[in-house]
Design an enzyme around this catalytic site. Structure first.
Site, PDB file in Angstrom:
ATOM      1  N   GLN A 280      60.638  56.782  18.202  1.00  0.00           N
ATOM      2  CA  GLN A 280      61.936  57.274  17.748  1.00  0.00           C
ATOM      3  C   GLN A 280      62.958  56.133  17.787  1.00  0.00           C
ATOM      4  O   GLN A 280      63.824  56.027  16.915  1.00  0.00           O
ATOM      5  CB  GLN A 280      62.390  58.448  18.631  1.00  0.00           C
ATOM      6  CG  GLN A 280      63.663  59.132  18.164  1.00  0.00           C
ATOM      7  CD  GLN A 280      63.509  59.859  16.823  1.00  0.00           C
ATOM      8  OE1 GLN A 280      62.418  60.278  16.473  1.00  0.00           O
ATOM      9  NE2 GLN A 280      64.589  59.972  16.080  1.00  0.00           N
ATOM     10  N   SER A 306      65.539  63.598  20.501  1.00  0.00           N
ATOM     11  CA  SER A 306      64.821  64.174  19.352  1.00  0.00           C
ATOM     12  C   SER A 306      63.841  65.258  19.789  1.00  0.00           C
ATOM     13  O   SER A 306      63.089  65.088  20.750  1.00  0.00           O
ATOM     14  CB  SER A 306      64.046  63.075  18.620  1.00  0.00           C
ATOM     15  OG  SER A 306      63.192  63.664  17.656  1.00  0.00           O
ATOM     16  N   GLU A 358      67.965  71.080   7.446  1.00  0.00           N
ATOM     17  CA  GLU A 358      66.612  70.516   7.286  1.00  0.00           C
ATOM     18  C   GLU A 358      65.626  71.662   7.132  1.00  0.00           C
ATOM     19  O   GLU A 358      65.167  72.240   8.114  1.00  0.00           O
ATOM     20  CB  GLU A 358      66.233  69.646   8.498  1.00  0.00           C
ATOM     21  CG  GLU A 358      67.026  68.357   8.594  1.00  0.00           C
ATOM     22  CD  GLU A 358      66.476  67.368   9.623  1.00  0.00           C
ATOM     23  OE1 GLU A 358      65.454  67.697  10.266  1.00  0.00           O
ATOM     24  OE2 GLU A 358      67.068  66.297   9.764  1.00  0.00           O
ATOM     25  N   HIS A 361      62.109  71.068   9.009  1.00  0.00           N
ATOM     26  CA  HIS A 361      61.952  70.814  10.446  1.00  0.00           C
ATOM     27  C   HIS A 361      61.852  72.147  11.205  1.00  0.00           C
ATOM     28  O   HIS A 361      62.807  72.913  11.272  1.00  0.00           O
ATOM     29  CB  HIS A 361      63.133  69.984  10.956  1.00  0.00           C
ATOM     30  CG  HIS A 361      63.075  69.693  12.439  1.00  0.00           C
ATOM     31  ND1 HIS A 361      62.781  68.439  12.942  1.00  0.00           N
ATOM     32  CD2 HIS A 361      63.258  70.494  13.525  1.00  0.00           C
ATOM     33  CE1 HIS A 361      62.804  68.488  14.279  1.00  0.00           C
ATOM     34  NE2 HIS A 361      63.091  69.737  14.652  1.00  0.00           N
TER      35      HIS A 361
HETATM   36 ZN    ZN Z   1      62.142  66.644  12.061  1.00  0.00          ZN
END
Ligand code: ZN
Length: 394
Positions: A280, A306, A358, A361
């Site tokens: 990340q 994240s 998103e 996601h």
């Molecule tokens: Zn993602």
């Protein structure tokens, strides 16, 4: 003299015989021969020439026209042909039949929760050569109020009595048990503070939890060195092969969801799953160099902040806004909750989640919370539900 008359009479008789024979020979020669099988399926493509066998070498004058096969039963067909230098018509009969069974297009698996009735016929389509409107029926016993897997059938019968059956499975699930919460790690619960709407926020091994759900956003980072437990194989090392690093409970739920999508002809796949802290870090640095920190922080996370580090999250198919309007994207948005997944950064919730919409996601929370957040299609964010912020510390 007598003899001469006899000879003339003989010649005359022979001539008559030749004329008569020729007349009948010509007649038989000129009539078109028709094929033996005169049964044809309703609404099939049928042309005149395919009905005429050419053994008699009759001179056909009709065009090779398409024959109307839309009505069941006997039907007269005409052929014009040349007979003794004249136009003649030959009539014969064909029979239009329907022995083809309808085709049923349906979802192989339907999932609902106890007490939530769904229309089992909603996405069922029936096609038949008769072009009639056929209403399918459900065969078998089921109960929306009783947990269970019900093996049922759709049945469709056309006007000629041709029948088709198609199996499907109705799963009536209990939201509490079907896709459960992820088990908490061992470690002491340490109370941190109350959320804006009264939930207890606490820490276990340095990471934040509310109501036993792991919380990761811009306000609540993971513990330093956090590595997900109970995953498939080891999560150590850099890998994008998600089956090697995804939580086992999450992976099983994912497989159910993927198979349900497949049954509808939809292809969803995990294109990016677990990302360790280091990966990340590299990714985020690259985004900053490309777009500047302000833009990068709208779509990417600082390392340690994240969800991709949790083993509970992944990105589907394509990280592009267009995914939301694909068949797959729409299905995911409408159905992911049934398998315990949430659209983690819903549309129009940027000020709550800290991230732009998103559609790709997903985050696993289990079906109980996922159903609440799904909110009949108006996704609520985790931040709204738990009354928490998502802002990086200054
Ligand atoms: Zn993602």
């Amino acid at each position: 003299m007598k003899c001469k008359w006899k000879i003339l009479l003989c010649i005359f008789i022979v001539l008559i015989l030749i004329i008569v024979f020729n007349f009948y020979y010509q007649k038989s020669l000129n009539i078109p021969l028709i094929v033996d099988n005169r049964n044809f399926q309703m609404n099939s493509d049928l042309y005149l020439n395919s009905l005429i066998s050419n053994k008699n070498k009759a001179k056909i004058l009709s065009h090779n026209s398409k024959i109307d096969t839309s009505n069941l039963g006997e039907q007269e067909v005409y052929v014009t042909y040349k007979k003794n230098f004249k136009e003649a018509v030959y009539k014969f009969k064909i029979n239009i039949i329907d022995t083809l069974a309808p085709k049923i297009e349906c979802q192989k698996e339907l999932v609902t929760s106890i007490g939530k009735e769904i229309d089992l016929l909603q996405n069922v389509k029936v096609y038949d050569n008769s072009k009639e409107l056929i209403q399918p029926v459900v065969k078998g016993d089921y109960n929306f109020d009783q947990e269970g897997n019900y093996s049922l059938k759709y049945e469709a019968i056309d006007a000629s009595g041709n029948k088709t059956e198609e199996d499907f499975l109705l799963k009536v699930i209990s939201l509490e048990n079907s896709y459960p919460k992820i088990a908490l790690p061992s470690g002491a619960k340490i109370f941190v503070e109350k959320s804006n709407n009264g939930w207890d926020i606490y820490k276990i091994n340095g990471s934040f939890y509310i109501d036993d759900y792991l919380i990761v956003n811009k306000t609540y980072p993971l513990a330093e060195g956090f590595i997900p437990k109970n995953t498939y194989k080891s999560a150590v090392g850099v890998t994008k092969q998600c089956q090697d690093c995804i939580d086992k409970t999450v992976y099983n739920a994912w497989l159910d969801m993927k198979h349900a999508a497949e049954a509808l002809g939809l292809n969803i796949w995990i294109q990016s799953g677990y990302r360790p802290f280091q990966e990340q870090n590299i990714l985020f640095e690259r985004y900053i160099q490309r777009d500047g920190i302000e833009q990068a922080e709208k779509y990417s996370s600082r390392p340690g902040y994240s969800e991709h580090q949790t083993g509970l999250s992944f990105d589907l198919n394509s990280i592009a806004d267009v995914f939301a309007s694909t068949k797959e994207g729409k299905w995911v948005s409408d159905n992911a909750y049934k398998y315990g997944f949430i659209i983690r950064f819903p549309k129009g919730k940027e000020d709550k989640t800290g991230y732009k919409y998103e559609s790709w996601h997903l985050r696993y929370v289990g079906s109980q919370l996922a159903t609440k957040l799904y909110n009949n299609g108006n996704w609520i964010s985790l931040e709204e539900y738990f009354g928490i912020n998502s802002k990086y510390p200054l």
